[in-house]
Design a protein around this motif. Sequence first.
Motif, short mmCIF file in Angstrom:
data_model
loop_
_atom_site.label_atom_id
_atom_site.label_comp_id
_atom_site.label_asym_id
_atom_site.label_seq_id
_atom_site.Cartn_x
_atom_site.Cartn_y
_atom_site.Cartn_z
N ALA A 34 -6.72 -2.24 -2.45
CA ALA A 34 -7.77 -2.67 -1.51
C ALA A 34 -7.42 -2.17 -0.11
O ALA A 34 -6.46 -2.64 0.50
CB ALA A 34 -7.91 -4.19 -1.53
N ASP A 35 -8.19 -1.22 0.38
CA ASP A 35 -7.95 -0.66 1.72
C ASP A 35 -8.57 -1.54 2.80
O ASP A 35 -9.54 -2.26 2.57
CB ASP A 35 -8.51 0.75 1.81
N ASN A 36 -7.97 -1.47 4.01
CA ASN A 36 -8.42 -2.29 5.15
C ASN A 36 -8.51 -3.76 4.76
O ASN A 36 -9.49 -4.45 5.05
CB ASN A 36 -9.79 -1.79 5.64
N PHE A 37 -7.45 -4.23 4.13
CA PHE A 37 -7.48 -5.57 3.54
C PHE A 37 -7.44 -6.68 4.58
O PHE A 37 -8.14 -7.69 4.46
CB PHE A 37 -6.31 -5.73 2.58
N LEU A 38 -6.62 -6.51 5.60
CA LEU A 38 -6.56 -7.51 6.67
C LEU A 38 -7.55 -7.16 7.77
O LEU A 38 -7.97 -6.00 7.91
CB LEU A 38 -5.15 -7.55 7.26
N LYS A 39 -7.93 -8.15 8.54
CA LYS A 39 -8.75 -7.88 9.71
C LYS A 39 -8.00 -6.88 10.60
O LYS A 39 -6.78 -6.93 10.72
CB LYS A 39 -9.01 -9.17 10.49
N GLU A 40 -8.75 -6.00 11.23
CA GLU A 40 -8.14 -4.91 11.97
C GLU A 40 -7.20 -5.39 13.06
O GLU A 40 -6.09 -4.85 13.23
CB GLU A 40 -9.24 -4.04 12.60
N ASP A 41 -7.60 -6.45 13.80
CA ASP A 41 -6.74 -6.92 14.88
C ASP A 41 -5.45 -7.53 14.34
O ASP A 41 -4.37 -7.37 14.93
CB ASP A 41 -7.49 -7.92 15.77
N ILE A 42 -5.52 -8.20 13.20
CA ILE A 42 -4.33 -8.79 12.59
C ILE A 42 -3.37 -7.70 12.12
O ILE A 42 -2.16 -7.75 12.38
CB ILE A 42 -4.72 -9.70 11.40
N ALA A 43 -3.91 -6.70 11.42
CA ALA A 43 -3.08 -5.60 10.93
C ALA A 43 -2.42 -4.86 12.09
O ALA A 43 -1.23 -4.50 12.02
CB ALA A 43 -3.92 -4.65 10.10
N ASN A 44 -3.16 -4.65 13.18
CA ASN A 44 -2.59 -3.96 14.33
C ASN A 44 -1.49 -4.79 14.99
O ASN A 44 -0.47 -4.23 15.42
CB ASN A 44 -3.69 -3.65 15.35
N GLN A 45 -1.68 -6.10 15.07
CA GLN A 45 -0.63 -6.95 15.63
C GLN A 45 0.64 -6.88 14.78
O GLN A 45 1.75 -6.84 15.31
CB GLN A 45 -1.11 -8.40 15.69
N VAL B 184 0.50 5.27 -5.62
CA VAL B 184 -0.35 4.68 -4.58
C VAL B 184 0.31 4.91 -3.22
O VAL B 184 1.36 4.32 -2.93
CB VAL B 184 -0.55 3.17 -4.82
N PRO B 185 -0.25 5.79 -2.38
CA PRO B 185 0.34 6.02 -1.05
C PRO B 185 0.41 4.74 -0.24
O PRO B 185 -0.46 3.87 -0.33
CB PRO B 185 -0.63 7.04 -0.42
N CYS B 186 1.45 4.64 0.58
CA CYS B 186 1.70 3.40 1.33
C CYS B 186 1.04 3.44 2.70
O CYS B 186 1.68 3.22 3.74
CB CYS B 186 3.20 3.15 1.46
N ASP B 187 -0.28 3.70 2.73
CA ASP B 187 -1.01 3.85 3.98
C ASP B 187 -1.30 2.51 4.65
O ASP B 187 -1.33 1.45 4.01
CB ASP B 187 -2.32 4.59 3.72
N PHE B 188 -1.58 2.58 5.93
CA PHE B 188 -1.76 1.40 6.77
C PHE B 188 -2.86 0.47 6.26
O PHE B 188 -3.97 0.91 5.94
CB PHE B 188 -2.09 1.84 8.21
N ASN B 189 -2.53 -0.80 6.20
CA ASN B 189 -3.45 -1.89 5.83
C ASN B 189 -4.01 -1.72 4.41
O ASN B 189 -5.11 -2.18 4.12
CB ASN B 189 -4.59 -2.00 6.84
N ARG B 190 -3.25 -1.06 3.56
CA ARG B 190 -3.61 -0.95 2.14
C ARG B 190 -2.90 -2.07 1.38
O ARG B 190 -1.69 -2.28 1.54
CB ARG B 190 -3.21 0.40 1.58
#
Length: 263
Positions: free
Chosen positions: A32-43, A173-179
């Motif tokens: 599941a990509d972009n799983f967390l809210k963007e602001d949470i993942a960035n924090q 499965v690549p370990c990309d951001f917020n995946r």
Amino acid sequence: MNSINPLYTEPAKIAQLASDFQNGVPYKHIVADNFLKEDIANQMYDNFPSIEKLAKHYKGLNENKSEGSNFSDFHPVFAQVRKDFMSPEFSKWMETVTGIKDVFITDDNLGTGLHQGTDGSFLDIHVDFNIHHIKNVHRRLNMLIYLNKNWKPEYGGAMEMWNADMSKLVKAVPCDFNRCLVFETSEISYHGYSKITLPPGVTRRSFYTYFYTKLPANASLKYHDTVFKAKPEDTAFKKVGTTVKESLKNTIKAQLKKMGIKF
């Protein structure tokens, strides 16, 4: 579930995930990509602790990585996400997606935490321990959320998912951001990642969560710890060393658990 991308709470999306999970190959899983809210993942990305702040560091024949669940030493956002994942609402979400009833997360280092690997880090292919050796509950699911921005394919680090007899790599499965990767833990859920090559200042980072169910009173399941397996292309030395080490380790730990000794 304040940390989760609202997309993943929509009934149609949940139904799609449930179908994907049941049809996962080589074993049940979802990505599941972009799983967390963007602001949470960035924090989480901006405040991911240095490797020195993590409590455990492994460097041996089959692994080279660090981990920690000492949340009091981390930025508050990590405790916030942990609290969300441990809520009854999220357990219900996970039950609906996976079909596994009454799942829960233990309130310890075998429940939630952080993984991190520097240049040269690796985690050989393995199946996970099946029973929490202290709480005596059945491990059923792994959830990993990757926190790696601008990750390049040449770094490596993809989660490798192998078939049941460890003869073939089926999916990476690549370990990309917020995946987010969720998979069923079983006797055939072989997974791990090969040695990574990273430039200075870059590390492989993830947030882990393990889900359990109670053991039935008449359960015939026998405890085992993590079981590493050598790849077909590994050297004869590593194949023999891994087999001997894992046999000794699991024999000793099974006896310790049987005697009620914590380890």
